[in-house]
Structures are given as structure tokens and as C-alpha cells.
Design a protein around this motif. Structure first.
Motif, PDB file in Angstrom:
ATOM      1  N   HIS A 114      33.993  -5.657-119.017  1.00 25.87           N
ATOM      2  CA  HIS A 114      35.251  -6.152-119.387  1.00 25.87           C
ATOM      3  C   HIS A 114      36.160  -5.912-118.279  1.00 25.87           C
ATOM      4  N   THR A 115      36.720  -6.643-117.645  1.00 28.70           N
ATOM      5  CA  THR A 115      37.900  -6.434-116.529  1.00 28.70           C
ATOM      6  C   THR A 115      39.003  -7.397-116.903  1.00 28.70           C
ATOM      7  N   PRO A 116      40.327  -6.872-116.503  1.00 24.57           N
ATOM      8  CA  PRO A 116      41.464  -7.655-116.625  1.00 24.57           C
ATOM      9  C   PRO A 116      41.528  -8.645-115.516  1.00 24.57           C
ATOM     10  N   GLN A 117      42.830  -9.483-115.484  1.00 28.11           N
ATOM     11  CA  GLN A 117      42.727 -10.328-114.248  1.00 28.11           C
ATOM     12  C   GLN A 117      43.512  -9.891-113.254  1.00 28.11           C
ATOM     13  N   TRP A 118      43.772  -8.704-113.000  1.00 27.26           N
ATOM     14  CA  TRP A 118      44.516  -8.037-112.065  1.00 27.26           C
ATOM     15  C   TRP A 118      43.667  -6.741-111.475  1.00 27.26           C
ATOM     16  N   ARG A 119      44.065  -6.533-110.226  1.00 25.03           N
ATOM     17  CA  ARG A 119      43.476  -5.258-109.684  1.00 25.03           C
ATOM     18  C   ARG A 119      44.469  -3.967-109.865  1.00 25.03           C
ATOM     19  N   ALA A 120      43.572  -3.060-109.703  1.00 27.35           N
ATOM     20  CA  ALA A 120      44.034  -1.616-109.976  1.00 27.35           C
ATOM     21  C   ALA A 120      45.563  -1.210-108.969  1.00 27.35           C
ATOM     22  N   GLU A 121      45.493  -1.757-107.761  1.00 24.69           N
ATOM     23  CA  GLU A 121      46.783  -1.780-106.989  1.00 24.69           C
ATOM     24  C   GLU A 121      48.022  -2.436-107.310  1.00 24.69           C
ATOM     25  N   ALA A 122      47.512  -3.374-108.136  1.00 21.80           N
ATOM     26  CA  ALA A 122      48.715  -4.367-108.546  1.00 21.80           C
ATOM     27  C   ALA A 122      48.668  -4.676-110.110  1.00 21.80           C
ATOM     28  N   PRO A 123      49.113  -3.465-110.999  1.00 22.35           N
ATOM     29  CA  PRO A 123      48.678  -3.851-112.416  1.00 22.35           C
ATOM     30  C   PRO A 123      49.812  -4.934-112.901  1.00 22.35           C
ATOM     31  N   ALA A 124      49.203  -5.587-113.814  1.00 23.09           N
ATOM     32  CA  ALA A 124      50.005  -6.756-114.510  1.00 23.09           C
ATOM     33  C   ALA A 124      50.379  -7.909-113.426  1.00 23.09           C
ATOM     34  N   VAL A 125      49.433  -8.095-112.237  1.00 24.76           N
ATOM     35  CA  VAL A 125      49.830  -9.022-111.332  1.00 24.76           C
ATOM     36  C   VAL A 125      48.502  -9.824-111.031  1.00 24.76           C
ATOM     37  N   ALA A 126      48.264 -10.973-111.651  1.00 32.79           N
ATOM     38  CA  ALA A 126      47.053 -11.468-111.843  1.00 32.79           C
ATOM     39  C   ALA A 126      46.781 -12.192-110.544  1.00 32.79           C
ATOM     40  N   ASP A 127      45.321 -12.151-110.196  1.00 32.87           N
ATOM     41  CA  ASP A 127      44.751 -13.195-109.052  1.00 32.87           C
ATOM     42  C   ASP A 127      43.776 -14.110-109.494  1.00 32.87           C
ATOM     43  N   ARG A 128      44.004 -13.993-110.879  1.00 31.04           N
ATOM     44  CA  ARG A 128      43.115 -15.280-111.391  1.00 31.04           C
ATOM     45  C   ARG A 128      43.652 -15.647-112.689  1.00 31.04           C
ATOM     46  N   LEU A 129      43.192 -16.772-113.111  1.00 31.50           N
ATOM     47  CA  LEU A 129      43.787 -17.236-114.615  1.00 31.50           C
ATOM     48  C   LEU A 129      42.375 -17.466-115.392  1.00 31.50           C
ATOM     49  N   VAL A 130      42.488 -17.214-116.727  1.00 35.18           N
ATOM     50  CA  VAL A 130      41.115 -17.394-117.558  1.00 35.18           C
ATOM     51  C   VAL A 130      41.623 -18.070-118.538  1.00 35.18           C
ATOM     52  N   LEU A 131      40.666 -19.163-119.154  1.00 28.91           N
ATOM     53  CA  LEU A 131      40.754 -19.848-120.449  1.00 28.91           C
ATOM     54  C   LEU A 131      39.274 -19.587-120.948  1.00 28.91           C
ATOM     55  N   ASP A 132      39.270 -19.277-122.092  1.00 26.42           N
ATOM     56  CA  ASP A 132      38.318 -19.027-122.733  1.00 26.42           C
ATOM     57  C   ASP A 132      37.968 -20.145-123.990  1.00 26.42           C
ATOM     58  N   LEU A 133      37.036 -20.796-123.839  1.00 27.28           N
ATOM     59  CA  LEU A 133      36.578 -21.987-124.556  1.00 27.28           C
ATOM     60  C   LEU A 133      35.762 -21.517-125.994  1.00 27.28           C
ATOM     61  N   ASP A 134      36.077 -21.539-126.950  1.00 22.99           N
ATOM     62  CA  ASP A 134      35.570 -20.898-128.124  1.00 22.99           C
ATOM     63  C   ASP A 134      35.160 -21.897-129.198  1.00 22.99           C
TER      64      ASP A 134
END
Length: 294
Positions: A114-134
Motif C-alpha cells: 500500500h502506498t500514498p499518493q505522494w513521493r518521499a521527497e515531497a510528503p503530502a504533495v500528491a502526484d496522483r488522485l485516487v477514487l475508490d469505488l466500493d
């Protein structure tokens, strides 16, 4: 005796290779390790430079499951870690899977990645958006597909290209490459999309996790855009009865989905699909393809 294997110069002890992890198919731990070795060139770019959380299922999906963000005991010194401060532990670190030896070491622990939407060099700066359809039963992936197609059009109206993958469970994930944007802004925009989807399709969509209202509806979970949240990494196996993978599907496949048994991808499906399509999520890794967030 535990066999010692050398992977790119690193010595790994791989254990319990004959242990059955997915009872419905008899899939063994050795086969799981073979899967990750086979898809390593495709999964590694989606893992690289992101702090990884593990859902561990060492005795299969019916055994004990535990989620860990901290590096597991015995993590080799050559496995990279990165600081990820948390309120309860300002000195916390997490593993990063940067290469094949690290991938095989982690796979030997029997984990979902499991990974976040950001990279380690820029915490809390997302390079992707995700929508989980459940889907809430009796809704299935069929209803998720209808919602995904609506969201795809809605995102395109804002100049954003979206990509679909199976969740590896019952639903779908929509992924959107972004120019780096603070996670808070991405979360707010994702929530707007979910609210609008519910307003347009009140009998089909929910934007809030309300169990009492879930029956027959698709919950559009936007919360995984929060900086502290994670999503199943593309191509990870899931802790399910069968060796299901969270893997990309084409929009043609989403459009054609008419039965709950469709859009289920198992471990053995992935190599032929990679041969046929390549990595359908490669655009997520190409910063030049990303759109600006409205």
C-alpha cells in the motif's frame, strides 16, 4: 532448511515455499514469489520512492492479518527507509521498495503493498488522485463501472485523464496523474467529485461511508487522497481466497462490464496482459502527461 537465494548480489532467505496461501486455488508462497519476480519491472516503478505500508497475511487470508507502517523486525540494513513523521512518533520511518532484492524480501513476508499518493521527497504533495469505488451489496463491479464511466467524463471536462484498475476485491480504483499539488487541495477536489456524483445519481452513488445507506449503492471513497492514507499499489496481490491482483483494466473492458464475475484479475492473468497491453498505468509515471489540477 530455509533456502538462501542471491538476488542482484543480496542474500535472501526465502521460507515456507510450499505453504498454501490462497486456499481456493491452492496457490503456494513459492508461486507468489514467482509472480512478484515476473512482474517486478512493472510493479517497481509504482513502488519506487514512496513509503510503503504492508498488510501482512503470513498464513493466508483466513489467518491473522495485520497492517504495519513501521519497518518489520529484521528488516535488512540494505532495504531503504525514509522518515515519515507521525504525531505519535515524530521519528517514524517507513520502508521504500527501490529494487528487486527489496521487493523479493518484502514478498517473502507475504504482504499487500500500500502506498500514498505522494513521493518521499515531497510528503503530502500528491502526484496522483485516487477514487475508490466500493459497492454495497447487492451492487457489484457492474455498478462501479457505471460510476467509473461517469467520473471519467467528469474528470475529462476538467482536462484530467483517468485510468481504472481493479481493487483486487469487489470494486474499482480510478487513478488520475497530477502535477504535484498539496494533498489537502486534491482531497477537497476529490470530495467535490464524489458529492457531485451522488447529486447526479442519488439512487446509485454515496459520498459518505454510511453503512445504513450502502445497500445497492457505490460508495465513492475520496478519503485516500489524504496525506496519511494509502491505496493498494498497482499490481499488488490481495489477501483474498483466490490470488486476486489490483491491476489495470482498459476503458473498453469497463464499458463492457455486465456481470459481477467480470473485471476479476488473478495472478496468472497478469503476465499475458502485460504482454498484450504493456503497463496500462504507465501514464501515471510520466510527469509530462499529467494535467494541472483545476
Amino acid at each position: 532448511m530455509t533456502p538462501i537465494t542471491e538476488v542482484e548480489g543480496r542474500r535472501l532467505s526465502l521460507s515456507n515455499l510450499h505453504k498454501v496461501l490462497h486456499p481456493a486455488t491452492g496457490t503456494t508462497k513459492g508461486e507468489l514469489l514467482h509472480y512478484y519476480a515476473t512482474v517486478s519491472a512493472t510493479i517497481l516503478p509504482h513502488l519506487r520512492d514512496r513509503p510503503v505500508s504492508f498488510l501482512r497475511y503470513p498464513d493466508g487470508p483466513d489467518g491473522q492479518l495485520f497492517f504495519t507502517k513501521n519497518p518489520p523486525p529484521g528488516t535488512p540494513a540494505w532495504v531503504k527507509t525514509t522518515p515519515v513523521p507521525r504525531s505519535e512518533d515524530p521519528r517514524a520511518r517507513q520502508v521504500m521498495i527501490q529494487d528487486l532484492p527489496s521487493l523479493m524480501w518484502a514478498a517473502n513476508l507475504v504482504v499487500e503493498f500500500h502506498t500514498p499518493q505522494w513521493r518521499a521527497e515531497a510528503p503530502a504533495v500528491a502526484d496522483r488522485l485516487v477514487l475508490d469505488l466500493d459497492p454495497g451489496p447487492p451492487a457489484t463491479v457492474v455498478e462501479c463501472s457505471r460510476v467509473a464511466l461517469w467520473l471519467r467524463e467528469r474528470l475529462a471536462a476538467d482536462g484530467l485523464e483517468s485510468f481504472a484498475k481493479t481493487s483486487g476485491s469487489k470494486g474499482l480504483h480510478l487513478l488520475v496523474p497530477l502535477e504535484p499539488t498539496p494533498s489537502e487541495q486534491v482531497s477537497a477536489y476529490a470530495k467535490q467529485l464524489a458529492v457531485q456524483a451522488e447529486a447526479d445519481h442519488p439512487s446509485l452513488v454515496l459520498h459518505r461511508m454510511n453503512r445504513a445507506l450502502r445497500t445497492g449503492k457505490v460508495f465513492v471513497d475520496f478519503s485516500q487522497n489524504a496525506a496519511a492514507k494509502t491505496t493498494a499499489t498497482p499490481y499488488t496481490l490481495r489477501a483474498r481466497e483466490r490470488p486476486a491482483v489490483s491491476a489495470p483494466v482498459t476503458w473498453d473492458e469497463v464499458s463492457a462490464c455486465r456481470a459481477p464475475t467480470e473485471l476479476v484479475l488473478l495472478m496468472d492473468d497478469i503476465a499475458p496482459r502485460l504482454e498484450r497491453y504493456g503497463d496500462l498505468l504507465a501514464p501515471l509515471l510520466d510527469p509530462d502527461r499529467a494535467g494541472a489540477l483545476p
